[in-house]
Design a protein around this motif. Sequence first.
Motif, mmCIF file in Angstrom:
data_model
loop_
_atom_site.group_PDB
_atom_site.id
_atom_site.type_symbol
_atom_site.label_atom_id
_atom_site.label_comp_id
_atom_site.label_asym_id
_atom_site.label_seq_id
_atom_site.Cartn_x
_atom_site.Cartn_y
_atom_site.Cartn_z
ATOM 1 N N ARG A 70 15.954 -5.163 -5.233
ATOM 2 C CA ARG A 70 15.745 -4.900 -6.517
ATOM 3 C C ARG A 70 15.970 -3.358 -7.210
ATOM 4 O O ARG A 70 15.729 -3.090 -8.212
ATOM 5 N N TYR A 71 16.185 -2.572 -6.168
ATOM 6 C CA TYR A 71 16.469 -0.901 -6.387
ATOM 7 C C TYR A 71 17.948 -0.893 -6.651
ATOM 8 O O TYR A 71 18.320 0.260 -7.143
ATOM 9 N N MET A 72 18.835 -1.681 -6.099
ATOM 10 C CA MET A 72 20.159 -1.759 -6.470
ATOM 11 C C MET A 72 20.446 -1.201 -7.969
ATOM 12 O O MET A 72 19.952 -1.890 -8.705
ATOM 13 N N ASP A 73 21.321 -0.318 -8.262
ATOM 14 C CA ASP A 73 21.825 0.276 -9.564
ATOM 15 C C ASP A 73 20.443 0.738 -10.492
ATOM 16 O O ASP A 73 20.810 1.255 -11.352
ATOM 17 N N LYS A 74 19.541 1.187 -9.749
ATOM 18 C CA LYS A 74 18.474 2.070 -10.419
ATOM 19 C C LYS A 74 18.767 3.577 -10.051
ATOM 20 O O LYS A 74 19.439 3.799 -9.137
ATOM 21 N N ASN A 75 18.364 4.313 -11.092
ATOM 22 C CA ASN A 75 18.722 5.690 -10.904
ATOM 23 C C ASN A 75 18.047 6.359 -9.594
ATOM 24 O O ASN A 75 16.782 6.165 -9.416
ATOM 25 N N THR A 76 18.950 7.050 -8.862
ATOM 26 C CA THR A 76 18.032 7.670 -7.729
ATOM 27 C C THR A 76 16.933 8.574 -7.989
ATOM 28 O O THR A 76 16.077 8.633 -7.176
ATOM 29 N N PHE A 77 17.084 9.534 -9.142
ATOM 30 C CA PHE A 77 16.036 9.947 -9.463
ATOM 31 C C PHE A 77 14.738 9.428 -9.954
ATOM 32 O O PHE A 77 13.446 9.973 -10.196
ATOM 33 N N MET A 78 14.880 8.266 -10.230
ATOM 34 C CA MET A 78 13.698 7.358 -10.515
ATOM 35 C C MET A 78 13.119 6.580 -9.345
ATOM 36 O O MET A 78 11.793 5.836 -9.740
ATOM 37 N N VAL A 79 13.437 6.729 -8.307
ATOM 38 C CA VAL A 79 12.894 5.774 -6.996
ATOM 39 C C VAL A 79 11.986 6.863 -6.477
ATOM 40 O O VAL A 79 12.446 7.781 -6.005
ATOM 41 N N LYS A 80 10.927 6.350 -5.853
ATOM 42 C CA LYS A 80 9.934 7.038 -5.187
ATOM 43 C C LYS A 80 9.719 6.466 -3.783
ATOM 44 O O LYS A 80 9.294 5.268 -3.433
ATOM 45 N N PRO A 81 10.402 7.253 -2.756
ATOM 46 C CA PRO A 81 10.469 6.911 -1.352
ATOM 47 C C PRO A 81 9.061 6.284 -0.871
ATOM 48 O O PRO A 81 8.870 5.411 -0.073
ATOM 49 N N ALA A 82 7.834 7.069 -1.340
ATOM 50 C CA ALA A 82 6.599 6.712 -0.874
ATOM 51 C C ALA A 82 6.123 5.285 -1.181
ATOM 52 O O ALA A 82 5.491 4.608 -0.367
ATOM 53 N N LEU A 83 6.584 4.770 -2.154
ATOM 54 C CA LEU A 83 6.272 3.539 -2.562
ATOM 55 C C LEU A 83 7.034 2.461 -1.917
ATOM 56 O O LEU A 83 6.477 1.345 -1.396
ATOM 57 N N ILE A 84 8.129 2.784 -1.609
ATOM 58 C CA ILE A 84 9.082 1.695 -0.879
ATOM 59 C C ILE A 84 8.548 1.829 0.569
ATOM 60 O O ILE A 84 8.631 0.355 1.038
ATOM 61 N N SER A 85 8.083 2.889 1.001
ATOM 62 C CA SER A 85 7.657 2.745 2.327
ATOM 63 C C SER A 85 6.373 1.837 2.484
ATOM 64 O O SER A 85 6.258 0.873 3.469
ATOM 65 N N GLU A 86 5.555 1.847 1.487
ATOM 66 C CA GLU A 86 4.509 1.087 1.678
ATOM 67 C C GLU A 86 4.753 -0.336 1.420
ATOM 68 O O GLU A 86 4.225 -1.405 2.045
ATOM 69 N N GLU A 87 5.605 -0.698 0.553
ATOM 70 C CA GLU A 87 6.227 -2.193 0.373
ATOM 71 C C GLU A 87 6.878 -2.548 1.509
ATOM 72 O O GLU A 87 6.553 -3.809 1.862
ATOM 73 N N ILE A 88 7.521 -2.009 2.314
ATOM 74 C CA ILE A 88 8.046 -2.426 3.403
ATOM 75 C C ILE A 88 7.164 -2.841 4.446
ATOM 76 O O ILE A 88 7.221 -3.718 5.163
ATOM 77 N N LYS A 89 6.003 -1.789 4.776
ATOM 78 C CA LYS A 89 5.043 -2.231 5.781
ATOM 79 C C LYS A 89 4.079 -3.335 5.256
ATOM 80 O O LYS A 89 3.528 -3.776 6.288
ATOM 81 N N GLN A 90 4.162 -3.622 3.923
ATOM 82 C CA GLN A 90 3.127 -4.703 3.622
ATOM 83 C C GLN A 90 4.119 -5.889 3.852
ATOM 84 O O GLN A 90 2.939 -7.079 4.106
ATOM 85 N N VAL A 91 5.199 -5.878 4.077
ATOM 86 C CA VAL A 91 5.966 -7.241 3.997
ATOM 87 C C VAL A 91 6.537 -7.418 5.298
ATOM 88 O O VAL A 91 6.678 -8.760 6.103
ATOM 89 N N LEU A 92 6.970 -6.336 6.069
ATOM 90 C CA LEU A 92 7.770 -6.476 7.308
ATOM 91 C C LEU A 92 6.875 -5.744 8.440
ATOM 92 O O LEU A 92 6.041 -4.819 8.269
ATOM 93 N N PRO A 93 6.823 -6.699 9.676
ATOM 94 C CA PRO A 93 6.111 -5.978 11.012
ATOM 95 C C PRO A 93 6.425 -4.662 11.628
ATOM 96 O O PRO A 93 7.097 -4.774 12.492
ATOM 97 N N VAL A 94 6.295 -3.777 10.773
ATOM 98 C CA VAL A 94 6.675 -2.279 11.270
ATOM 99 C C VAL A 94 5.389 -1.253 11.368
ATOM 100 O O VAL A 94 4.375 -1.519 10.386
ATOM 101 N N GLU A 95 5.303 -0.356 12.151
ATOM 102 C CA GLU A 95 4.346 0.576 12.194
ATOM 103 C C GLU A 95 4.504 1.615 11.290
ATOM 104 O O GLU A 95 3.611 2.215 10.549
#
Length: 258
Positions: A70-95
């Motif tokens: 869902r982040y594809m084609d979104k503007n790079t400056f509008m994307v927040k890495p910290a939010l993506i990190s939390e989203e990944i940890k909520q769904v995938l088995p990663v520390e």
Amino acid sequence: MSVYGRKERMRIDYGRKRKIDNKALLRLAIFLCIITIMLATTSSFFKIKEVAVEGNSSIPDGEVLKLLSRYMDKNTFMVKPALISEEIKQVLPVEEAKVKLRLPGTIIVRVKEREVMAAIPYLGGFVLIDPACYVVKMQADLDGLRIPIVTGIEITKPEKAKPIIVNKRQDVVEGLKKALKYLLPMRAELSEIHLDNKEGEITFFIYTLDGFQIYLKEKDLEEEKFLLMESVLKDLRERGIDKGQIDLSKGAPVFKAF
């Protein structure tokens, strides 16, 4: 006096002119910054076009790519890495999930996967967990895995990347986490970790592949006890003893041969 007065006025006028020029330059700089930001946030040049995944071995790239599609084609400056990190940890088995942006349009995800420590029987199959009792995956068998099976507890509705939920006695999870943490280095030589609840007190029976049974109480789940366990096992094996019970619930270890 008149000449001196004229020179002084000239200096004063020159200073005023310089201040006016500085203000004009500042306004121009601000204007150019605004234009640059507007162009950057609206330009297709800075749209997300790629997701690069690093550090994964058992988690396919496709799972991360699907999650972040869902982040594809979104503007790079509008994307927040910290939010993506939390989203990944909520769904995938990663520390950990460290997310960085690389201009003009790439998301770089570096993950640290959860390490499988043990398996819990569930609906004819197994739930694989890490030392922190998070669900790593669910599968039908343990082919190719040298990990102990946890018995004596019943889990409900396991979800990948979420902590296990134990039916009736959720408090036993804290004790199990301690045991798994200290047993991690020797997991390949264990066959079973059994939890027994007698009169409200949790006891642990740890079984090795070569025939030893180690007995511990919940109060014994400290690093020193597990270091002692390894030392006693080594000593017994060196002496050619390959079966028996090691009781570590006492002040000193007690061994009873089978």
